[in-house]
Design an enzyme around this catalytic site. Structure first.
Site, short mmCIF file in Angstrom:
data_model
loop_
_atom_site.label_atom_id
_atom_site.label_comp_id
_atom_site.label_asym_id
_atom_site.label_seq_id
_atom_site.Cartn_x
_atom_site.Cartn_y
_atom_site.Cartn_z
N LYS A 10 0.86 -1.20 0.00
CA LYS A 10 0.00 0.00 0.00
C LYS A 10 0.88 1.24 0.00
O LYS A 10 2.05 1.18 0.39
CB LYS A 10 -0.92 0.03 1.23
CG LYS A 10 -0.22 0.07 2.60
CD LYS A 10 0.21 1.42 3.10
CE LYS A 10 1.01 1.33 4.40
NZ LYS A 10 1.84 2.43 4.72
N ASP A 139 -1.70 -1.83 10.27
CA ASP A 139 -2.24 -1.73 8.91
C ASP A 139 -2.99 -2.99 8.46
O ASP A 139 -3.53 -3.02 7.36
CB ASP A 139 -1.11 -1.47 7.91
CG ASP A 139 -0.54 -0.07 8.04
OD1 ASP A 139 -1.21 0.78 8.65
OD2 ASP A 139 0.57 0.16 7.54
C1 LIG Z 1 2.80 4.47 9.60
C2 LIG Z 1 1.95 3.43 8.96
C3 LIG Z 1 0.83 4.13 8.15
O1 LIG Z 1 0.23 3.27 7.24
O2 LIG Z 1 2.58 2.59 7.99
P1 LIG Z 1 4.07 2.02 7.73
O3 LIG Z 1 5.03 3.15 7.56
O4 LIG Z 1 4.46 1.15 8.90
O5 LIG Z 1 3.95 1.19 6.48
C4 LIG Z 1 1.28 2.52 10.02
O6 LIG Z 1 0.31 3.20 10.77
C5 LIG Z 1 2.22 1.83 10.94
O7 LIG Z 1 1.74 0.55 11.11
P2 LIG Z 1 2.65 -0.69 11.58
O8 LIG Z 1 3.98 -0.69 10.88
O9 LIG Z 1 1.80 -1.90 11.46
O10 LIG Z 1 2.90 -0.30 13.05
P3 LIG Z 1 3.06 -1.24 14.32
O11 LIG Z 1 4.02 -2.34 14.01
O12 LIG Z 1 1.70 -1.57 14.84
O13 LIG Z 1 3.76 -0.20 15.32
C6 LIG Z 1 5.14 0.07 15.38
C7 LIG Z 1 5.36 1.24 16.34
O14 LIG Z 1 4.98 2.48 15.70
C8 LIG Z 1 4.29 3.35 16.58
N1 LIG Z 1 2.95 3.61 16.05
C9 LIG Z 1 2.40 2.81 15.09
C10 LIG Z 1 1.16 3.10 14.56
C11 LIG Z 1 0.46 4.22 15.05
N2 LIG Z 1 -0.74 4.53 14.56
N3 LIG Z 1 1.01 5.01 16.02
C12 LIG Z 1 2.25 4.72 16.51
O15 LIG Z 1 2.75 5.46 17.37
C13 LIG Z 1 4.26 2.66 17.92
O16 LIG Z 1 5.37 3.13 18.66
C14 LIG Z 1 4.48 1.19 17.58
O17 LIG Z 1 5.13 0.49 18.62
#
Ligand SMILES: C[C@@](CO)(OP(=O)(O)O)[C@H](O)COP(=O)(O)OP(=O)(O)OC[C@H]1O[C@@H](n2ccc(N)nc2=O)[C@H](O)[C@@H]1O
Ligand SMILES: Nc1ncnc2c1ncn2[C@@H]1O[C@H](COP(=O)(O)OP(=O)(O)O)[C@@H](O)[C@H]1O
Length: 256
Positions: A10, A139
């Site tokens: 995504k 996600d």
């Molecule tokens: C930022 C986003 C946006 O789509 O994508 P990615 O960059 O990872 O793809 C996501 O919300 C990421 O989701 P994901 O990668 O699954 O996060 P998680 O493993 O659940 O969280 C990793 C860490 O990021 C922080 N975290 C994550 C999600 C969120 N909404 N708030 C946070 O503060 C927290 O500290 C958590 O411990």
């Protein structure tokens, strides 16, 4: 018999923070599936280990792998999968880069749960699969619903389909920069914290993705871009014209 499923990447067309929720952050975002970038997950009838066997090119140990975590969660509801995965292996053809803001780990969870739901005739509703998967990655619910485009809020658990013309997206992932999601959020919280208003978020959530990208700059479209650049200054070299930033990085994307 071998069964397979595609596990798509995504991008976040925009990503704004609306508030803190304990250690997490509530987001307001448009997620779009990238049709030309996916892993393939297969259950193959070949496992000489007699224990859970995951074959694929991953940058982490089995215990940390999101697919293994999804297996452990699903086994609580459906113990018979344990015997099955002593005879079958899970094979992943990995194409989605890790630490890249493309949701690869979460996408793999959703694909595994969806394939298992079908293969074992579990008939679990998507809502149930989304709840199981959300324990593993923020996600996951988006990927469970299999929408091409959706508005995603909360910490990722609220997913509403957004009907629009599919966009052709090209993803550019810097080879040498790995963005750590937790660190990027921490930097945002400590040094860049701001909250989008309800009015502004409602406006963005109602706009087509193409309109949003025409209206917003790279920095304005994604609240995590500046903290990510602070932590990984080399990212700036990839911030070309018409490029946007996905999630917590490191990928950029553009519409082609
Ligand atoms: C930022 C986003 C946006 O789509 O994508 P990615 O960059 O990872 O793809 C996501 O919300 C990421 O989701 P994901 O990668 O699954 O996060 P998680 O493993 O659940 O969280 C990793 C860490 O990021 C922080 N975290 C994550 C999600 C969120 N909404 N708030 C946070 O503060 C927290 O500290 C958590 O411990
Ligand atoms: N099945 C998986 N696919 C990708 N990354 C995984 C998987 N399981 C665990 N990880 C780990 O998750 C972290 C990054 O998650 P990923 O979803 O690839 O990136 P991002 O959060 O940037 O979208 C890395 O520590 C990676 O090793």
């Amino acid at each position: 018999m071998q069964v397979s499923i595609k596990s798509y990447a995504k991008v976040n067309i925009f990503l704004k923070i609306s508030q803190k929720r304990e250690n997490y952050h509530e987001i307001v975002s448009r997620f779009v599936r990238v049709k030309n970038l996916y892993d393939t997950i297969s259950f193959i009838p070949n496992n000489e280990t007699n224990e859970f066997n995951l074959i694929g090119d991953f940058g982490c140990k089995l215990e940390d792998n999101t697919i293994y975590k999804a297996f452990l969660q699903l086994r609580k509801y459906c113990p018979k999968i344990d015997a099955f995965f002593r005879v079958y292996s899970i094979k992943v053809e990995k194409n989605i880069p890790e630490f890249a803001g493309l949701g690869g780990g979460s996408s793999n969870v959703a694909a595994f749960l969806t394939l298992a739901n079908k293969h074992f005739n579990l008939y679990y509703k998507k809502e149930k699969l989304a709840k199981i998967g959300a324990k593993i990655g923020a996600d996951v619910p988006f990927f469970i619903y299999e929408y091409d485009s959706a508005n995603v809020t909360g910490v990722g658990e609220i997913v509403q389909e957004f009907k629009e013309e599919p966009l052709n997206i090209e993803v550019i992932t810097p080879k040498d920069i790995k963005c750590h999601t937790g660190k990027v959020f921490t930097c945002f919280r400590n040094e860049f914290y701001k909250q989008i208003s309800k009015d502004k978020s409602n406006k963005l959530l109602s706009m087509k993705s193409s309109e949003i990208l025409n209206k917003l700059s790279l920095e304005n479209a994604n609240d995590l871009y500046l903290p990510a650049v602070k932590l990984y200054p080399k990212l700036k070299e990839y911030a070309k014209q018409d490029c946007f930033f996905s999630g917590s990085g490191s990928s950029f994307f553009k519409v082609i």
